[in-house]
Every structure is written in C-alpha cells, then in structure tokens.
Design an enzyme around this catalytic site. Structure first.
Site, short mmCIF file in Angstrom:
data_model
loop_
_atom_site.label_atom_id
_atom_site.label_comp_id
_atom_site.label_asym_id
_atom_site.label_seq_id
_atom_site.Cartn_x
_atom_site.Cartn_y
_atom_site.Cartn_z
N TYR A 294 67.62 50.56 38.23
CA TYR A 294 68.60 49.96 38.87
C TYR A 294 68.60 48.40 38.24
O TYR A 294 67.59 47.87 37.98
CB TYR A 294 68.31 49.40 40.30
CG TYR A 294 68.46 50.46 41.18
CD1 TYR A 294 69.61 50.99 41.85
CD2 TYR A 294 67.23 51.51 41.29
CE1 TYR A 294 69.93 52.07 42.68
CE2 TYR A 294 67.39 52.41 42.42
CZ TYR A 294 68.59 52.84 42.81
OH TYR A 294 68.48 53.82 43.62
N TYR B 262 65.29 53.67 53.73
CA TYR B 262 64.29 52.92 53.19
C TYR B 262 64.30 52.78 51.72
O TYR B 262 64.15 54.05 51.16
CB TYR B 262 62.95 53.12 53.78
CG TYR B 262 61.92 52.49 53.17
CD1 TYR B 262 61.76 51.11 53.31
CD2 TYR B 262 60.76 53.25 52.59
CE1 TYR B 262 60.52 50.48 52.82
CE2 TYR B 262 59.74 52.66 51.96
CZ TYR B 262 59.49 51.18 52.07
OH TYR B 262 58.59 50.70 51.55
N ASP C 22 73.86 60.83 52.45
CA ASP C 22 75.02 60.16 52.81
C ASP C 22 76.25 60.94 53.24
O ASP C 22 76.89 60.92 53.98
CB ASP C 22 75.48 59.35 51.51
CG ASP C 22 74.24 58.33 50.82
OD1 ASP C 22 73.54 57.79 51.74
OD2 ASP C 22 74.34 58.09 49.90
N ARG D 174 69.89 44.86 39.35
CA ARG D 174 70.79 44.61 40.53
C ARG D 174 70.11 43.23 41.12
O ARG D 174 70.89 42.72 41.78
CB ARG D 174 70.43 45.57 41.77
CG ARG D 174 68.99 45.53 42.43
CD ARG D 174 68.85 46.36 43.55
NE ARG D 174 69.71 47.20 44.12
CZ ARG D 174 69.39 48.43 44.60
NH1 ARG D 174 68.24 48.96 44.63
NH2 ARG D 174 70.24 49.09 45.49
N ASP E 61 77.43 61.43 42.87
CA ASP E 61 77.13 60.70 44.18
C ASP E 61 78.08 61.17 45.39
O ASP E 61 77.74 61.38 46.75
CB ASP E 61 76.90 59.28 44.02
CG ASP E 61 75.43 58.94 43.63
OD1 ASP E 61 75.12 59.33 42.99
OD2 ASP E 61 75.11 57.67 44.14
#
Length: 327
Positions: free
Chosen positions: A114, A177, A270, A116, A306
């Site tokens: 990542y 988490y 998700d 970010r 995703d």
C-alpha cells in the site's frame, strides 16, 4: 442448527450510504516477482466502495463519499463508481489517491503493498459527510478501516454515526481490522465503541475475538458476544464454512457455496456484506439475507478483481442455478 425467519424490514427510499478510502489498484496478472511482471491491470478497490458496487449490482440505491487525488487514479475511481450506478461524491484533494499494488509471488500466495500515508483518502473530514445525506439514508455502512486512517477520518466516522443515531438510521459496521494501520489495543478500543453503536455488525472469527477480547472459538459464541454489545444483527463470517449470525434474538447458520475454482479471495468479505445489506433493503428475512451474502462471497472468489466482476442479480441467480444450490 435450526434457522428462524425474522420479520421483514420495509424498504425506504434513501438506500445505502457509505464512505471511506478507495484506491487505485495495480494488479500483476502473472505469477512471480513483481520485477518480472510485464502484464498489469489498473482498477479500483476499497472495502466500502467494493460493498457499494456489489449492492448496486443487486439493484440497491447506493451513495459513496470519499476523498481522491487530482490524479489519474482519482479520475478512475469517480468514473468506475458512477458507471456502476453508485451515486458518487468524490471530493478532490491536493494529495494523491492511494495506490495498492498486488502480485502473486507464487500460486495461492498474494503479496500486497500500500502507498497511502498522507493520501487524499486519509484526509476525510466531518465536513465531507453531509448530515442531510446521512439523515436520508436507509442504512449507513462503514468499516473499521476508515477510523484507522487518521484523526480526521476518525472524526468523520463518529460524525456520521452520531448523526445516524440521532435520526434513527441503522448503522452497519464491518470490523475489517487492518494490522498495518493500527495496533491491536488501539483498534480494540475504537472498534468496541463502534460495535456498541452499531445495529448491524460483520466480523471474521479473528476480528470478533479481537473486539470481544475473548479466545472464544465457536462462531455461535462470537455472534452472541457481539450481539450482547448492542447490535441487533451480528454476523460472523467463517470463509469457506459460510457464516453464523444472531439476528433479532434468533440464531442462523448458512453454509458456504461450493465453487469449482478459487481465483481471488480479495473482496469476498465486501461482496458478502453487499449481498446481506442489499437484501435487507429489499425487506428480505434473515435466511434470505445470509443466503445471498454467501452466494455473493462465493461468486467473488470465483472471479479476479476486487469489485469489477461482481454479479448482477440475474447473473447471481444463473450462478446459483448452474451450481444446483438453489433451495
């Protein structure tokens, strides 16, 4: 386990409202080290926007809010979400859109990097979440990722939750988490507060154990523990085993659906949440919510990406029929 049916929840016009960090996603399409990869795809990903796309594909009205950079990745986020029928409020920021780089070091071994820190998504503020949008929603959905991003993102999360509670808008929380974002003790304290305010909570087994501070291992005990903190609906996701839930004082168990080949597990949780919330918005009972949630999770692991290839309702029904799993 005996499955019980709950009363239907009336559909309301506000639909699903969610917010958070959406990233540009660079994926290597061949197995091996990144330095030897010559075939890459550029898409988008993010827990809340994955759920938004999944729910929209199933016909739910969905709104997503977030911050993105004034860059190519930010352009892509806005275009992709709008193309999916998601009402999109992408606040342009002077910082950059988060990038996630994913490659398969070996078959079945996924490595993710990542980029970010200081990103546009982490600069979300309470001002970005209009109170009117929260008040109009039928469900406010958030994940444990957003409050972990920054102090201002945490404030935005609590602004939305407080507004929702003041106007009787159900709050949905997916624990999600992420150990790379915060330590376990800090996460536990914040997530416990969120779960206590939630009407609906989703968690994996280890996430539920973290929130409860308990070594309890059975999904039934974990669902009961989460429900005891306040949510009327507590769903424990158990991956290839399906899920266990406590919904309005009734216990449920739904098995996972078999798939011929697992292609990509990222985003399956998700998709599961999207299926549950889309059915809740339609007024479906607990059995149907969990059944669709498990079907969405199974479909998600059978395709790459995703959220790009999540099914429409018609495609999901075809998938179920082809697998001879309709009951």
């Amino acid at each position: 386990m005996t499955q019980h049916r709950t009363a239907h929840t009336p559909q309301t016009p506000g639909g699903l409202l969610t917010f958070g960090e959406t990233m540009g996603l660079i994926t290597a399409n061949t197995i091996g080290t990144l330095e030897h990869t010559r075939d890459l795809t550029f898409g988008i990903g993010g827990a809340e926007s994955n759920t938004a796309v999944g729910a929209a594909r199933l016909g739910a009205p969905v709104t997503w809010i977030g911050r993105v950079g004034s860059d190519a990745a930010g352009d892509l986020v806005g275009r992709r979400l709008r193309a999916e029928g998601v009402r999109t409020f992408a606040v342009r920021d002077t910082s950059f859109t988060v990038l996630m780089i994913r490659h398969h070091r070996a078959a079945g071994v996924v490595h993710v990097d990542y980029h970010r820190t200081g990103s546009a998504g982490s600069r979300l503020t309470p001002r970005d979440i209009p109170a009117e949008a929260v008040q109009r929603a039928a469900i406010l959905h958030l994940s444990g990722i957003t409050p972990a991003l920054s102090a201002s993102a945490r404030q935005a999360t609590w602004h939305a939750v407080t507004t929702a509670k003041a106007h009787n808008v159900p709050v949905s929380v997916d624990v999600n988490y992420r150990s790379k974002l915060w330590d376990r003790d800090t996460a536990r304290r914040e997530l416990q507060r969120l779960v206590a305010e939630a009407d609906i909570v989703f968690a994996g087994v280890e996430e539920a154990q973290l929130v409860l501070g308990s070594p309890a291992e059975t999904p039934e005990d974990l669902a009961l523990g989460l429900a005891a903190m306040g949510p009327g609906e507590a769903v424990v996701k158990t991956g290839s085993r399906g899920c266990t839930a406590r919904i309005e004082d009734a216990m449920y168990a739904e098995p996972a659906l078999p798939v011929s080949a697992v292609v990509d597990t990222v985003g399956a949780g998700d998709a599961f949440v999207a299926g549950y919330l889309a059915e809740r918005l339609r007024g479906a009972d607990g059995v149907q919510r969990l059944r669709t949630a498990c079907a969405m999770g199974a479909y998600a692991v059978s395709v790459p990406g995703d959220c790009e290839l999540l099914p429409t309702r018609g495609e999901l029904e075809t998938f179920l029929a082809a697998g001879d799993v309709l009951r």
